[in-house]
Design an enzyme around this catalytic site. Structure first.
Site, PDB file in Angstrom:
ATOM      1  N   PHE A 222       0.861  -1.193   0.000  1.00  0.00           N
ATOM      2  CA  PHE A 222       0.000   0.000   0.000  1.00  0.00           C
ATOM      3  C   PHE A 222       0.897   1.243   0.000  1.00  0.00           C
ATOM      4  O   PHE A 222       2.084   1.173   0.282  1.00  0.00           O
ATOM      5  CB  PHE A 222      -0.970  -0.016   1.180  1.00  0.00           C
ATOM      6  CG  PHE A 222      -0.327  -0.080   2.537  1.00  0.00           C
ATOM      7  CD1 PHE A 222       0.169   1.068   3.147  1.00  0.00           C
ATOM      8  CD2 PHE A 222      -0.208  -1.298   3.211  1.00  0.00           C
ATOM      9  CE1 PHE A 222       0.762   1.020   4.390  1.00  0.00           C
ATOM     10  CE2 PHE A 222       0.401  -1.364   4.461  1.00  0.00           C
ATOM     11  CZ  PHE A 222       0.894  -0.202   5.048  1.00  0.00           C
ATOM     12  N   ASN A 318      -2.712  -7.503   3.865  1.00  0.00           N
ATOM     13  CA  ASN A 318      -2.144  -6.222   4.278  1.00  0.00           C
ATOM     14  C   ASN A 318      -0.782  -6.093   3.626  1.00  0.00           C
ATOM     15  O   ASN A 318      -0.423  -6.896   2.780  1.00  0.00           O
ATOM     16  CB  ASN A 318      -2.025  -6.182   5.810  1.00  0.00           C
ATOM     17  CG  ASN A 318      -2.352  -4.791   6.347  1.00  0.00           C
ATOM     18  OD1 ASN A 318      -1.813  -3.795   5.871  1.00  0.00           O
ATOM     19  ND2 ASN A 318      -3.226  -4.722   7.334  1.00  0.00           N
ATOM     20  N   ASP A 319      -0.003  -5.101   4.005  1.00  0.00           N
ATOM     21  CA  ASP A 319       1.346  -4.896   3.490  1.00  0.00           C
ATOM     22  C   ASP A 319       1.357  -4.872   1.950  1.00  0.00           C
ATOM     23  O   ASP A 319       0.859  -3.931   1.375  1.00  0.00           O
ATOM     24  CB  ASP A 319       2.309  -5.962   4.034  1.00  0.00           C
ATOM     25  CG  ASP A 319       2.481  -5.874   5.558  1.00  0.00           C
ATOM     26  OD1 ASP A 319       1.782  -5.053   6.176  1.00  0.00           O
ATOM     27  OD2 ASP A 319       3.287  -6.626   6.112  1.00  0.00           O
ATOM     28  N   HIS A 320       1.886  -5.913   1.319  1.00  0.00           N
ATOM     29  CA  HIS A 320       1.971  -5.918  -0.153  1.00  0.00           C
ATOM     30  C   HIS A 320       0.712  -6.529  -0.761  1.00  0.00           C
ATOM     31  O   HIS A 320       0.778  -7.340  -1.669  1.00  0.00           O
ATOM     32  CB  HIS A 320       3.190  -6.706  -0.625  1.00  0.00           C
ATOM     33  CG  HIS A 320       4.457  -6.232  -0.010  1.00  0.00           C
ATOM     34  ND1 HIS A 320       4.835  -6.576   1.263  1.00  0.00           N
ATOM     35  CD2 HIS A 320       5.427  -5.410  -0.482  1.00  0.00           C
ATOM     36  CE1 HIS A 320       5.993  -5.998   1.547  1.00  0.00           C
ATOM     37  NE2 HIS A 320       6.371  -5.285   0.521  1.00  0.00           N
ATOM     38  N   TRP A 321      -0.420  -6.131  -0.240  1.00  0.00           N
ATOM     39  CA  TRP A 321      -1.670  -6.765  -0.678  1.00  0.00           C
ATOM     40  C   TRP A 321      -2.245  -6.131  -1.936  1.00  0.00           C
ATOM     41  O   TRP A 321      -3.183  -6.654  -2.530  1.00  0.00           O
ATOM     42  CB  TRP A 321      -2.689  -6.673   0.452  1.00  0.00           C
ATOM     43  CG  TRP A 321      -3.410  -5.367   0.476  1.00  0.00           C
ATOM     44  CD1 TRP A 321      -2.927  -4.182   0.900  1.00  0.00           C
ATOM     45  CD2 TRP A 321      -4.726  -5.129  -0.007  1.00  0.00           C
ATOM     46  NE1 TRP A 321      -3.858  -3.204   0.736  1.00  0.00           N
ATOM     47  CE2 TRP A 321      -4.974  -3.757   0.178  1.00  0.00           C
ATOM     48  CE3 TRP A 321      -5.721  -5.923  -0.567  1.00  0.00           C
ATOM     49  CZ2 TRP A 321      -6.182  -3.163  -0.186  1.00  0.00           C
ATOM     50  CZ3 TRP A 321      -6.918  -5.335  -0.932  1.00  0.00           C
ATOM     51  CH2 TRP A 321      -7.137  -3.963  -0.748  1.00  0.00           C
TER      52      TRP A 321
END
Lengths: 728, 728
Positions: A222, A318-321
């Site tokens: 994100f 989350n993170d690199h989603w």
């Protein structure tokens, strides 16, 4: 998996090499069936070879820093707008990275600036001709000629990102010192995809004991700009924005597919970028679709490799989603076995619980076992109160998973941090038991839901089902209302304006909620200028539908009103140009179904002011001086409720439930498995014959549950739940 | 006139036939030199032949109702937008006068609707083709064919106004029963001008004892729509709007001059009309100029007729004042001898006091001697407190006329109403004495003013000098600040964006104040998108000017910021689309010149929220949670102050004065004839060698006055003033 035990299973423990005894002791006490590693911790052989299943975290884009260092042109990029510079003469120099964190960004000088960058006079809004500026790579600055004195100039330019942001955050938060900065590579490049395939193959060889590969997450993080540490640590953080998927290579690939090339300004939008609050443009929706297609295609390939080794693939939501989009059509094509998210609230629990096309849904609880929590609380630092924190989160989460179950819970981080918190260790043991009770009821059969369907209408629709732009955005009316809904026994769906424009409003929907501020994506912005939107919702309400507007619903500076459905809602907002006009006077009605549980003063949070009636048939239930705060109105066969604000709290949860029932003309459903005390809620699981009653407050509560066979009175200790056998 | 007496003169008494003894008794007690009639009262011969000068009110456009009834096509008109009707099929009928007061308006069927009217689909914003609608005169309705279901339709149509609005108000307020409704004729028609000439000639013949013809006022009333009494008494009231000068005849005359014909929509503007809060369009400014030219031309002719009879012509700065515009260039051409306004506040007193090109400036005080006051207070009804009311108004007025003198005060209405209020009768006697003291000082020579010039910048500029859109618009930041300024010892001017675009910023200006809400005429709206505006003000501040922004100064949805001078002010406002962005954190500065008199909590009134810093050099002096409420910043050689709100009260008056001095970099001027107590103010009249100190509060005050020759301590009773001889 065994779902019947109340003491063991469905629990993921973060193990920690060097703390083997603690790891195994807590695994037993907390009833863990899985041990995982975390960013910053490793599992030792002793742990790996214990009887527990092993989850291993893997972030493919930051996994091989040697390759990243050797291939700097294959790093991930982003498009950046320089801080505006005010011209004080006819030549103006812009230091591109001024104000940004230079350990995160370096200027991309590989792709010719004249081909890719744009310079704008933001005072006029006009682009500066390319012949009027030049880039000096030695100083990292652009000099603009023929500038107009006092005009403000910005440069849109491309950067490589040289420190992968989640690793950067963990590094800085945990003082990892001179540990090497990990860099994110971009699989948009075939060379990077080859590298990821190679790396994954080797990694799978090296992890024979791993049962679940926990991908964190796929490829693109994100959007998260950090600032010059001397001035401002963070600049922007938007969980929903695709800005970190932007690169010159991706733009060229997009051009191949769509036939046109997005400009830098399509990603900058005069400094708004494509943030989650902005109504997405057609181009940006195309961009998201393009990235989603790419991420699914290459992600699927990686997951197949994992499956070929008889391992499961779980993904972190989350993170690199970015590009994964679990609520989009393509998600099932990944072939993920499970999904995990780190959550604080009810709406986030629902986001995981209703994720389609996976077998396992897991909640990673907070506080994360870091000294400082993800939300900035001093969780395990001196003064931190991890037990109170966890109880607060669990209270909000529990009411959501009372409605929709999940399969697992867990923690992450440094396990040793709990050593000095025996109360926390005990609390988590009990929490685990309570979680397993709920899980077991869900596995037997779903709880009863009221027979009505509520739809949130936003510009994002189902793409941001049970989501906003990160964790709980307090004060965002959509997010506040969504949190309230997350524990209510109603079916909740998420629709977009594009859904309505393309397919109308599904006849199964009873109530539409529109909650937001003028121009934002939650309220709908320019979509309210489209006659088709007005027609569809007018028809919906006219034929018996319910409409709940919160904040600035249907708002746009357009036509002769500000709320574009003011004539249906019965209220509009004065925004400064119509102050010469008199307004209809009103009395506050003293008695109404939707306020029957309300105390004398309701706290709707920060409310929208200067509301006035457009029609004398509008009934005002509450007002801030002359500005209605709660109003209702009939429109043909339908009913509307206007709320000038909404804040997730027990009184407002009940107010919202009653507003839904009243606007759906189903007031009688309130007697169906409902609690007299607004601090308590309940769910009935017909297959099990069990009634679960929860106390959401920090104080003991007495409550009376209305059931189809009469009432049940009971007392609940602070924060407690009770399960009662009510088999007929 | 004798200006030296403190007991007699400069006072206009409303006489009342039937109450001759009371009239003459009060004329003596109050020191009147003039007796006037009012709307609803007459003077008897006994009064007329007394020793007092006689003012006679005359409203030329409603003077001869027989002529008006005989010439209905010569009545005044206006353009009206019907209440929107939502289509429920493909044919929609609009009842044109629905919701309006049918004793005020009748549809103009003399001018062909197809030539003059317009029908709009307000949902799309598009005009409906003329072939798709027809007017039915028998029902007063328009039927529109091919309507789109759920779209909202309105009709712009022309009406005659059949009840002159001020007379209507007085009639309804005072229960005049079946007394004939007076109708306003429109001098745009040559026949009406002839009639007015004839009438005026006869009237002058019939009023040999009249010394002053008090014109109320010229021809066109301010804009005032009444509503269907069953629903809403008033719809809109705007003292500054020219909407009641609009007629088919005037439009044709305008077309002759300007070469194009305004449409009905030019006057309707999607229901906004041309109200004072709307930034005036070029067309509307042309329209005002056109009406002004016409009113001056024919008004001058009437005044010459009055002068030929050796009478004076005074004009009332209200009611039918549209087109008079005392602050415009043409005003001097009328040849008026005096101007009178009915006022409540300081800014209104300044509006009269600074009126150019007249010899006499008179304030008509409140409460008006009507049972119910003009502002709705029960002045002379049971429960009314006329003395307290008058004292409240006088306190605000007095501080203004301390700075700029006026020549006369007076009252209007039914004199007999004061009979049961002996305290009021005594209070007015004292007030008259206090007024005459101030008047006599001014006549000797002006008080000292601080050597600095403050300019209010709005879209109206000098055209609305010391004016807004009626009496005090509480909550309007421009109006609140103007009221505060009205009693401060600084030169105050009013400039418009057009002034700046055409001639730049006068070098004599020290401080510019921009106060308003986004898009409104006070803040400036679209003018903030013009680079020339930005350039001029940037240059002004850069070279040492002061800029004070209040509320939403320089605001517009344009460029990459919301306040278009955010980079100079150092603050901007979050309006919902940039919530993903982090903001610069700040500490509140504890010590600053502009807050030196402030109590621990300042009440700025309703403040603008979600303010954030754009620069870490901004100094925050006060904040509402995380939103700065008072902030200061240096920009080059200049200084800025941002105030998130302003409310006229003693603490804020002082805060504004200090903000002006600080931003002008003239802090030392504060020691120049200033009072220590914020509840007291003073003025020094060097020609007389007198210092006047006033107590603006309802409590006794001690104060210390700083003078060039040391300090003077004194005590003042509640509301009192003291005059002290300080001759060197």
């Amino acid at each position: 998996m065994d779902n019947s035990s109340l003491t063991t299973g469905g629990f993921t423990l973060p193990g920690e090499a060097g703390y083997e005894a603690l790891t195994l002791k807590l695994a037993k006490k907390w009833g863990a069936d899985v041990i995982r590693d975390s960013d910053g911790t490793q599992l030792s052989d002793e742990i790996i070879q214990s009887d527990y299943d092993i989850y291993s975290t893997l972030c493919l884009v930051r996994a091989d820093n040697e390759w990243a260092k050797a291939n700097p042109s294959k790093l991930q990029q982003c498009c950046v707008m320089s801080q505006p510079v005010t011209a004080d003469s006819d030549s103006t120099t812009v230091d591109l990275l001024e104000g940004y964190f230079k350990e995160q960004l370096v200027i991309n000088t590989d792709d010719n600036p004249q081909d890719w960058w744009q310079v704008f006079d933001r005072t006029t809004g006009l682009e500066v001709d390319k012949t009027n500026w030049s880039f000096d790579a030695s100083t990292g600055s652009v000099t603009i000629s023929n500038t107009a004195k006092w005009h403000r100039y910005t440069v849109n330019f491309f950067c490589y990102r040289i420190w992968e942001e989640i690793s950067m955050y963990n590094h800085v938060t945990n003082d990892w010192g001179d540990q090497e900065h990990l860099m994110p590579i971009d699989p948009i490049h075939p060379e990077a995809r080859d590298q990821i395939r190679d790396y994954l193959t080797k990694w799978l060889d090296a992890h024979p004991h791993t049962k679940v590969v926990r991908l964190t997450s796929m490829f693109y993080n994100f959007w998260w700009f950090w600032g010059d540490p001397a001035k401002q640590k963070f600049i922007v953080n938007d969980w929903g924005s695709y800005e970190f998927s932007v690169s010159t290579a991706a733009i060229l690939k997009f051009e191949e597919k769509f036939g046109y090339r997005p400009t830098s300004e399509d990603f900058i939008n005069a400094g708004l970028y494509n943030n989650s609050y902005k109504v997405p443009s057609k181009l940006y929706r195309d961009w998201m679709d393009f990235i989603n297609e790419f991420v699914v295609e290459f992600g699927k390939e990686c997951i197949e490799m994992i499956h070929q080794r008889d391992k499961l693939a779980f993904v972190f939501y989350n993170d690199h989603w970015i590009g994964i989009e679990p609520y989009n059509e393509r998600f099932k094509d990944f072939g993920f076995d499970g999904i995990i998210d780190g959550i604080f609230n009810g709406f986030e629990a629902r986001k995981v619980a209703e994720c389609p096309a996976v077998s396992v849904r897991e909640l990673r609880m907070h506080p994360y076992l870091f000294p400082t929590g993800v939300n900035g609380e001093p969780s395990f630092l001196p003064g931190g109160k991890p037990t109170d924190e966890c109880k607060r989160y669990w209270t909000d989460i529990r009411r959501a998973i009372l409605r929709k179950g999940v399969d697992r819970i867990g923690f992450g981080g440094y396990l040793h941090l709990v050593e000095n918190h025996p109360d926390f260790v005990d609390y988590i043991e009990n929490l685990g038991t309570e979680f397993r009770q709920l899980r077991s009821l869900h596995h037997s059969g779903a709880p009863e839901e009221l027979p009505l369907k509520v739809a949130f209408l936003t510009a994002w629709g189902n793409t941001r089902a049970w989501a906003c732009c990160g964790h709980f955005n307090r004060g965002n009316y959509y997010n506040e209302a969504m949190e309230s809904l997350s524990g209510l026994p109603v079916e909740t769906v998420f629709i977009s304006f594009e859904d309505i424009l393309q397919g109308g409003i599904d006849s199964s929907i009873n109530v539409i909620i529109n909650a937001g501020l003028v121009n934002d994506s939650w309220s709908g912005g320019e979509y309210w200028s489209k006659p088709e939107t007005i027609e569809a919702i007018s028809q919906f309400v006219s034929t018996g539908g319910g409409l709940i507007g919160i904040g600035e619903p249907t708002a746009l500076r357009h036509s002769d009103q500000y709320f574009q459905l003011a004539h249906i809602l019965g209220v509009d907002r004065e925004v400064g140009l119509t102050r010469a006009f008199n307004r209809i006077e009103f009395q506050t009605a003293s008695d109404h179904f939707i306020l029957a549980d309300a105390a004398s003063t309701l706290d709707l949070g920060k409310t929208i002011d200067n509301i006035y009636l457009t029609d004398d048939s509008t009934v005002v239930l509450s007002a801030n001086e002359k500005s209605p705060a709660i109003a209702t109105r009939a429109f043909d066969q339908g009913r509307c409720v206007y709320l000038a604000g909404h804040l997730y709290n027990p009184a407002n949860v009940r107010l919202l439930l009653r507003s839904i029932l009243w606007s759906a003309q189903k007031e009688n459903l309130l007697d169906h498995w409902s609690c007299s005390s607004i601090h308590t809620e309940c769910a009935y699981y017909p297959k099990s014959g069990k009634l679960v009653v929860i106390n959401n407050s920090d104080e003991d509560q007495n409550t009376t549950v209305a059931t189809p066979r009469g009432t049940i009175k009971l007392s609940l200790q602070a924060n407690a739940s009770k399960t009662i056998d009510v088999t007929p």
